[in-house]
Scaffold this active site. Structure first.
Site: not given
Ligand code: MG
Length: 459
Positions: A31-32, A71, A75, A128, A130, A153, A230, A282-283, A303
């Site tokens: 995540d991130d 996010c 996803r 996660k 989301h 998150s 994240h 994811d980003n 992001k």
């Molecule tokens: Mg993310």
């Protein structure tokens, strides 16, 4: 050939043919995590020996994109193989789901897990989610036999008085600052989740699942969607204070350890040669968090933007004995993992909807290049940019996390990415640039002709 050898040979061939038919699939989704945050992607400070080894043994993508720069839509794109504009998981207002959101991934969407479940796979979600907390949208409603993790998150559901930005780069975030629950199959097992042990527990859960599947001799799909890195950043004691890159580095080094444990378990159990593992994010990095956010390396922005730093992520595919080790600059997307996974699992692709991902199984097996396809970059429900071959055109740009500041570009900003990955040198309006833009316009109109209005699900 002597009969006994012939029989032996036939058994080997049929075993490997079976193995080739139903490989296990593991997708590790951080995540991130930014493009520049791993050693094998040039990080000067974060040590990632396990991921570097994974990259040496597998194929490392230089031009791998996610379906959105935040996010929830990212996803949704990964799991359905479709742009969020098709699956409803995008909005111009709140761009991701929040604990009070009424929407979620529509039940009518088909996920990788549903496709593989249908093809006889055991399916497990760890980490996660989301994509919604209501019936119809939860992991167990979307094709996963089991789920263990947090529903949204880790910075949502803050306890009164907590503002994680105030902790960024300063003291440790308070362990009980957020009231995010930890769920097992939709039941709360801990609240607030002890975030310092999440990476560790996700890893243990994944290892347990892999070992159980080895015993059962069933093909499996594991979707390990880490909560980290994240913000707020949490790390277990073993990794605390270990990286010169501060808390962010500690967290990524724990993710590296986690991936190493998973690959080691596959080697130990003899499953490695029949398992495709993809590691990605994811980003791009959450740059406004300063030292608590990652790095996009040479890429522009991060992001929540449609600049390369927001949408291009690290991606490594590992499948010993099948994937030829190396580095590839083919343009690929997380949506491709949908079609690739279903194809590898022997599941048919849905034929009642448009799937944007391409099947990369021939590329993974034999290096066969997939046909060129444009990649579209949305901000919420607006098309902001398009990449076609080496070219990327921005029709609109905006700074991250600010209500205003959007710019419309009547003449799109055009960049040649292989020569200018940092999107700094605007292509002049010469013959080559005009031809490239024409092709991009035509790709955009073809794409827009396929869009059907979808209800806005994220609120
Ligand atoms: Mg993310």
């Amino acid at each position: 050939m002597r009969p006994i050898l012939a029989v032996f040979f036939a058994v080997i061939v049929s075993c490997s043919a079976f193995a080739a038919e139903k490989p296990n699939i593991i997708i590790i989704f951080c995540d991130d995590l930014g493009y520049g945050d791993l050693g094998c992607y040039g990080s000067p400070m974060i040590r990632t020996p396990h991921l570097d080894r994974m990259a040496r043994e597998g194929v490392r993508f230089t031009d791998f994109y996610v379906g959105a720069s935040v996010c929830t839509p990212s996803r949704a794109a990964l799991l359905t193989g479709r742009y969020p504009i098709r699956n409803g998981m995008c909005s111009n207002d709140r761009r991701v789901l929040f604990p009070d959101s009424k929407g979620g991934l529509p039940d009518s969407e088909i996920t990788i897990a549903e496709g593989l479940q249908e093809a006889g796979y055991a399916t497990m979600h760890v980490g996660k989610w989301h994509l919604g907390i209501h019936e119809g949208s939860r992991p167990t409603d979307q094709g996963f036999d089991h789920s263990f993790g947090i529903p949204y998150s880790n910075d949502m559901d803050p306890r009164e008085g907590i503002r994680h930005r105030e902790h960024a780069g300063r003291q440790d975030p308070p362990a009980d600052g957020w009231n995010v629950p930890l769920l097992r199959d939709n039941e709360i097992v801990e609240r607030p989740a002890d975030q310092t042990t999440l990476t560790k527990r996700y890893t243990e859960e994944s290892l347990k699942f892999i070992r159980e599947q080895k015993e059962k001799e069933e093909p499996f799909f594991l979707y390990l969607a880490h909560t980290m890195p994240h913000v707020p950043l949490f790390v277990s004691e073993d990794f605390y204070g270990k990286s010169p890159a501060g808390r962010y580095g500690d967290v990524v080094q724990e993710l590296d350890w986690s991936t190493g444990m998973i690959l080691e378990a596959l080697r130990e159990t003899g499953l490695a040669e029949n398992t495709l593992v993809v590691f990605t994010s994811d980003n791009g990095p959450w740059l406004v968090m300063n030292d608590e956010g990652g790095s996009a390396g040479p890429l522009r922005e991060g992001k929540a933007t449609t600049w390369e730093g927001g949408v291009r992520v690290p991606a490594i595919a590992w499948w010993p004995g099948t994937v030829e080790p190396g580095v590839t600059s083919i343009v690929a997307t997380a949506m491709d993992l949908f079609s690739t996974s279903l194809s590898l699992g022997g599941a048919g692709l849905p034929d009642d909807r448009i799937i944007d991902g391409r099947d990369l199984s021939a590329f993974l097996r034999s290096g066969k290049l997939p046909p060129r396809k444009p990649v579209f970059f949305y901000h919420g429900r607006e098309l902001y940019a398009c990449r076609l071959g080496p070219w990327k055109a921005h029709f609109h740009t905006r700074p991250p996390f600010r209500a205003g500041g959007a710019k419309d570009h009547e003449t799109p900003l055009l960049f040649h990415l292989p020569r200018d990955p940092s999107e700094k040198r605007l292509r002049p309006e010469d013959g080559v640039g005009i031809k490239a833009l024409k092709e991009i316009y035509s790709a955009v109109s073809e794409h827009e002709a396929t869009l059907k209005a979808m209800p806005q699900e994220v609120d």
